[in-house]
Design a protein around this motif. Structure first.
Motif, PDB file in Angstrom:
ATOM      1  N   GLY A   1      22.263  34.425  61.788  1.00 24.40           N
ATOM      2  CA  GLY A   1      22.474  35.190  61.342  1.00 24.40           C
ATOM      3  C   GLY A   1      22.879  34.084  59.932  1.00 24.40           C
ATOM      4  N   GLN A   2      24.303  33.834  60.816  1.00 22.57           N
ATOM      5  CA  GLN A   2      25.416  32.499  59.607  1.00 22.57           C
ATOM      6  C   GLN A   2      24.993  31.384  59.957  1.00 22.57           C
ATOM      7  OE1 GLN A   2      28.377  32.702  63.060  1.00 22.57           O
ATOM      8  NE2 GLN A   2      29.333  34.371  62.371  1.00 22.57           N
ATOM      9  N   MET A   3      23.730  30.952  60.836  1.00 24.46           N
ATOM     10  CA  MET A   3      22.867  29.905  60.575  1.00 24.46           C
ATOM     11  C   MET A   3      22.344  29.641  58.802  1.00 24.46           C
ATOM     12  SD  MET A   3      22.872  26.790  61.572  1.00 24.46           S
ATOM     13  CE  MET A   3      23.615  26.798  63.091  1.00 24.46           C
ATOM     14  N   LEU A   4      21.013  30.699  59.125  1.00 18.14           N
ATOM     15  CA  LEU A   4      21.104  31.520  57.344  1.00 18.14           C
ATOM     16  C   LEU A   4      21.389  30.963  56.647  1.00 18.14           C
ATOM     17  CD1 LEU A   4      18.226  33.676  58.807  1.00 18.14           C
ATOM     18  CD2 LEU A   4      17.602  30.829  57.319  1.00 18.14           C
ATOM     19  N   TRP A   5      22.966  31.318  56.747  1.00 18.15           N
ATOM     20  CA  TRP A   5      23.766  31.765  55.582  1.00 18.15           C
ATOM     21  C   TRP A   5      24.085  30.452  55.400  1.00 18.15           C
ATOM     22  CZ3 TRP A   5      29.120  29.996  55.248  1.00 18.15           C
ATOM     23  CH2 TRP A   5      29.736  31.076  53.569  1.00 18.15           C
ATOM     24  N   LEU A   6      24.587  29.303  56.188  1.00 15.02           N
ATOM     25  CA  LEU A   6      25.185  27.952  56.002  1.00 15.02           C
ATOM     26  C   LEU A   6      24.144  27.696  55.481  1.00 15.02           C
ATOM     27  CD1 LEU A   6      27.093  26.346  56.317  1.00 15.02           C
ATOM     28  CD2 LEU A   6      26.111  25.405  58.794  1.00 15.02           C
ATOM     29  N   SER A   7      22.662  27.424  55.457  1.00 20.08           N
ATOM     30  CA  SER A   7      21.538  26.928  54.308  1.00 20.08           C
ATOM     31  C   SER A   7      21.819  27.817  53.513  1.00 20.08           C
ATOM     32  CB  SER A   7      20.345  27.132  55.569  1.00 20.08           C
ATOM     33  OG  SER A   7      19.581  28.719  55.466  1.00 20.08           O
ATOM     34  N   PHE A   8      21.776  28.671  53.231  1.00 21.37           N
ATOM     35  CA  PHE A   8      21.726  29.089  52.127  1.00 21.37           C
ATOM     36  C   PHE A   8      22.755  28.659  50.975  1.00 21.37           C
ATOM     37  CE2 PHE A   8      19.007  32.271  53.078  1.00 21.37           C
ATOM     38  CZ  PHE A   8      18.016  32.725  50.987  1.00 21.37           C
ATOM     39  N   LEU A   9      24.378  28.255  51.132  1.00 22.91           N
ATOM     40  CA  LEU A   9      25.160  27.882  50.931  1.00 22.91           C
ATOM     41  C   LEU A   9      25.410  26.415  50.908  1.00 22.91           C
ATOM     42  CD1 LEU A   9      28.126  28.216  50.291  1.00 22.91           C
ATOM     43  CD2 LEU A   9      28.744  27.414  53.215  1.00 22.91           C
ATOM     44  N   PHE A  10      24.799  25.743  51.168  1.00 23.73           N
ATOM     45  CA  PHE A  10      23.510  23.974  51.519  1.00 23.73           C
ATOM     46  C   PHE A  10      23.582  24.263  50.244  1.00 23.73           C
ATOM     47  CE2 PHE A  10      20.744  20.558  52.279  1.00 23.73           C
ATOM     48  CZ  PHE A  10      21.860  19.576  52.545  1.00 23.73           C
TER      49      PHE A  10
ATOM     50  N   ILE B   1      26.642  33.310  46.834  1.00 23.30           N
ATOM     51  CA  ILE B   1      26.261  32.981  48.337  1.00 23.30           C
ATOM     52  C   ILE B   1      27.243  33.933  49.422  1.00 23.30           C
ATOM     53  CG2 ILE B   1      25.482  31.700  50.190  1.00 23.30           C
ATOM     54  CD1 ILE B   1      23.506  31.521  47.736  1.00 23.30           C
ATOM     55  N   ILE B   2      28.590  33.252  49.285  1.00 18.00           N
ATOM     56  CA  ILE B   2      30.118  32.970  49.457  1.00 18.00           C
ATOM     57  C   ILE B   2      30.436  34.814  49.901  1.00 18.00           C
ATOM     58  CG2 ILE B   2      32.437  33.605  49.500  1.00 18.00           C
ATOM     59  CD1 ILE B   2      31.763  30.274  48.638  1.00 18.00           C
ATOM     60  N   LEU B   3      30.143  35.611  48.440  1.00 22.70           N
ATOM     61  CA  LEU B   3      29.791  37.268  48.452  1.00 22.70           C
ATOM     62  C   LEU B   3      28.828  38.187  49.276  1.00 22.70           C
ATOM     63  CD1 LEU B   3      29.638  37.841  44.752  1.00 22.70           C
ATOM     64  CD2 LEU B   3      32.182  38.254  46.180  1.00 22.70           C
ATOM     65  N   PHE B   4      27.873  37.424  50.189  1.00 21.95           N
ATOM     66  CA  PHE B   4      27.546  37.828  51.344  1.00 21.95           C
ATOM     67  C   PHE B   4      27.709  37.521  52.555  1.00 21.95           C
ATOM     68  CE2 PHE B   4      24.941  38.281  47.293  1.00 21.95           C
ATOM     69  CZ  PHE B   4      24.293  39.607  47.466  1.00 21.95           C
ATOM     70  N   LYS B   5      29.137  36.580  52.409  1.00 26.59           N
ATOM     71  CA  LYS B   5      28.870  36.176  54.431  1.00 26.59           C
ATOM     72  C   LYS B   5      29.816  37.121  54.930  1.00 26.59           C
ATOM     73  CE  LYS B   5      32.938  33.010  55.684  1.00 26.59           C
ATOM     74  NZ  LYS B   5      34.150  33.888  56.710  1.00 26.59           N
ATOM     75  N   GLY B   6      30.896  38.228  54.534  1.00 28.26           N
ATOM     76  CA  GLY B   6      31.290  39.531  55.264  1.00 28.26           C
ATOM     77  C   GLY B   6      29.918  39.808  55.961  1.00 28.26           C
ATOM     78  N   PHE B   7      28.954  40.376  55.198  1.00 32.04           N
ATOM     79  CA  PHE B   7      27.933  40.743  56.094  1.00 32.04           C
ATOM     80  C   PHE B   7      26.878  40.032  56.879  1.00 32.04           C
ATOM     81  CE2 PHE B   7      28.252  42.300  51.654  1.00 32.04           C
ATOM     82  CZ  PHE B   7      28.553  43.361  51.569  1.00 32.04           C
ATOM     83  N   ILE B   8      27.731  39.034  56.944  1.00 30.22           N
ATOM     84  CA  ILE B   8      27.007  38.072  58.113  1.00 30.22           C
ATOM     85  C   ILE B   8      27.960  38.211  59.748  1.00 30.22           C
ATOM     86  CG2 ILE B   8      25.759  36.338  59.142  1.00 30.22           C
ATOM     87  CD1 ILE B   8      24.337  37.228  56.140  1.00 30.22           C
ATOM     88  N   LYS B   9      26.997  39.034  59.816  1.00 34.23           N
ATOM     89  CA  LYS B   9      27.533  39.077  61.958  1.00 34.23           C
ATOM     90  C   LYS B   9      27.081  38.570  62.865  1.00 34.23           C
ATOM     91  CE  LYS B   9      30.081  42.039  59.802  1.00 34.23           C
ATOM     92  NZ  LYS B   9      31.820  42.162  59.489  1.00 34.23           N
ATOM     93  N   VAL B  10      25.818  38.282  63.096  1.00 27.64           N
ATOM     94  CA  VAL B  10      25.378  37.372  64.565  1.00 27.64           C
ATOM     95  C   VAL B  10      25.626  35.683  63.883  1.00 27.64           C
ATOM     96  CG1 VAL B  10      23.913  39.293  65.017  1.00 27.64           C
ATOM     97  CG2 VAL B  10      22.774  37.478  63.629  1.00 27.64           C
ATOM     98  N   GLU B  11      24.881  34.761  65.069  1.00 26.59           N
ATOM     99  CA  GLU B  11      25.171  33.980  64.587  1.00 26.59           C
ATOM    100  C   GLU B  11      23.752  33.034  64.621  1.00 26.59           C
ATOM    101  OE1 GLU B  11      25.558  30.221  67.861  1.00 26.59           O
ATOM    102  OE2 GLU B  11      26.026  31.976  69.245  1.00 26.59           O
TER     103      GLU B  11
END
Length: 322
Positions: free
Chosen positions: A93-102, A81-91
């Motif tokens: 998207g960051q929330m969805l990324w956080l849900s995947f990290l969780f 999941i962390i490998l894809f962190k740099g591709f997330i730009k919008v807010e």
């Protein structure tokens, strides 16, 4: 393949939260938070009653398998999941990324891991050991992973306070259950079929409240069908990535067929029980928990469906060859 009834119950619960959010509303007179917290403590108390220290001690012998499963659960998942962190730009998207990290940081589930490994004729004692110990490790590891990215939570991520809550609501009931095993074994055996129903009822209650809040706040208004399809696709890719990587590593380590099955089945599981419980503790009430839990619930349904199919095929192949 039969449809898992708990998955159906989750869908019905979300529908109830959408059409009848009053009981879960912030202004509701029904203390669902208190009821949920008490229910959580009882879940882990019963878990302590059922946890066998002897089986855990005996299971330590197969250490390579255990290390692989725990590293897959708590290291491989988050790294992907962390490998894809740099591709997330919008807010959003960051929330969805956080849900995947969780999702990625959560421990494995106990019941379904053991059931599926048993169905596929894998290493059942190792499955019991890893599924049991995973929940205890998660109490320490999951908050650490989330703490590394606390800036996305829009709150002061106080690890000391979080660990205190986890200690009181989860670890203390588990320890109490272990200490009272001598007196509680009769109760556990008598109600062994009812206890899973109690666990699921508490989880459904937490899901209802989380989604009632989310619908009330319009959290999902910004998500369209394409967004949901992308989330589901990401969940599928995540599952298969871990499944095949775990299989590859098992082969490299020289595991036999039973150990490989156990590694792949236990290593790909994520606990909905711990996810719903941890979400109440790790995130503030201002966070959209419905959105945070979305990938986890999709993953839960997917893992049961796919692993059930794989386990059924493996079981049939075993019968033919023996």
């Amino acid at each position: 393949m039969k449809i898992d009834r708990f998955v159906v119950a989750i869908i019905v619960t979300i529908a109830l939260a959408y059409f009848f959010p009053q009981l879960g509303s912030k202004n509701s007179s029904v203390p669902l938070d208190l009821i949920g917290s008490i229910g959580i403590s009882f879940i882990f108390f019963f878990y302590g009653l059922k946890l066998s220290p002897e089986k855990i001690k005996h299971g330590l012998k197969n250490w390579k398998l255990h290390v692989l499963i725990q590293l897959t659960t708590f290291l491989l998942f988050p790294i992907i999941i962390i490998l894809f962190k740099g591709f997330i730009k919008v807010e959003e998207g960051q929330m969805l990324w956080l849900s995947f990290l969780f999702l990625a940081a959560l421990p494995s589930t106990v019941s379904s891991s053991v059931v599926m490994v048993s169905m596929a004729k894998g290493n059942i004692p190792a499955a019991i050991f890893n599924a049991s110990i995973s929940g205890l490790i998660g109490i320490v590891i999951t908050p650490l992973w989330m703490g590394l990215f606390s800036k996305f939570t829009a709150t002061d991520f106080n690890l000391g306070e979080i660990y205190m809550k986890l200690l009181l609501e989860i670890l203390a009931p588990v320890i109490l259950g272990i200490l009272l095993q001598k007196y509680g074994q009769t109760f556990v055996k008598k109600y062994q079929h009812q206890l899973p129903l109690f666990d699921k009822s508490v989880i459904l209650l937490i899901i209802y409240k989380s989604y009632a809040h989310s619908f009330e706040d319009g959290v999902f208004n910004s998500l369209n069908l394409l967004d949901l399809s992308m989330v589901f696709t990401a969940v599928v890719i995540l599952f298969y990535s871990v499944y095949f990587l775990t299989g590859f590593l098992s082969k490299k380590l020289g595991f036999n067929k039973e150990d490989k099955i156990t590694a792949q089945f236990c290593g790909t599981k994520k606990s909905l029980v711990h996810g719903t419980v941890f979400s109440k503790i790790l995130f503030p009430s201002t966070m959209p928990l419905g959105l945070i839990l979305l990938p986890l619930m999709l993953f839960h349904a997917l893992q049961i469906f796919i692993i059930s199919i794989i386990a059924t095929k493996l079981a049939k192949r075993e019968i033919v060859t023996t």
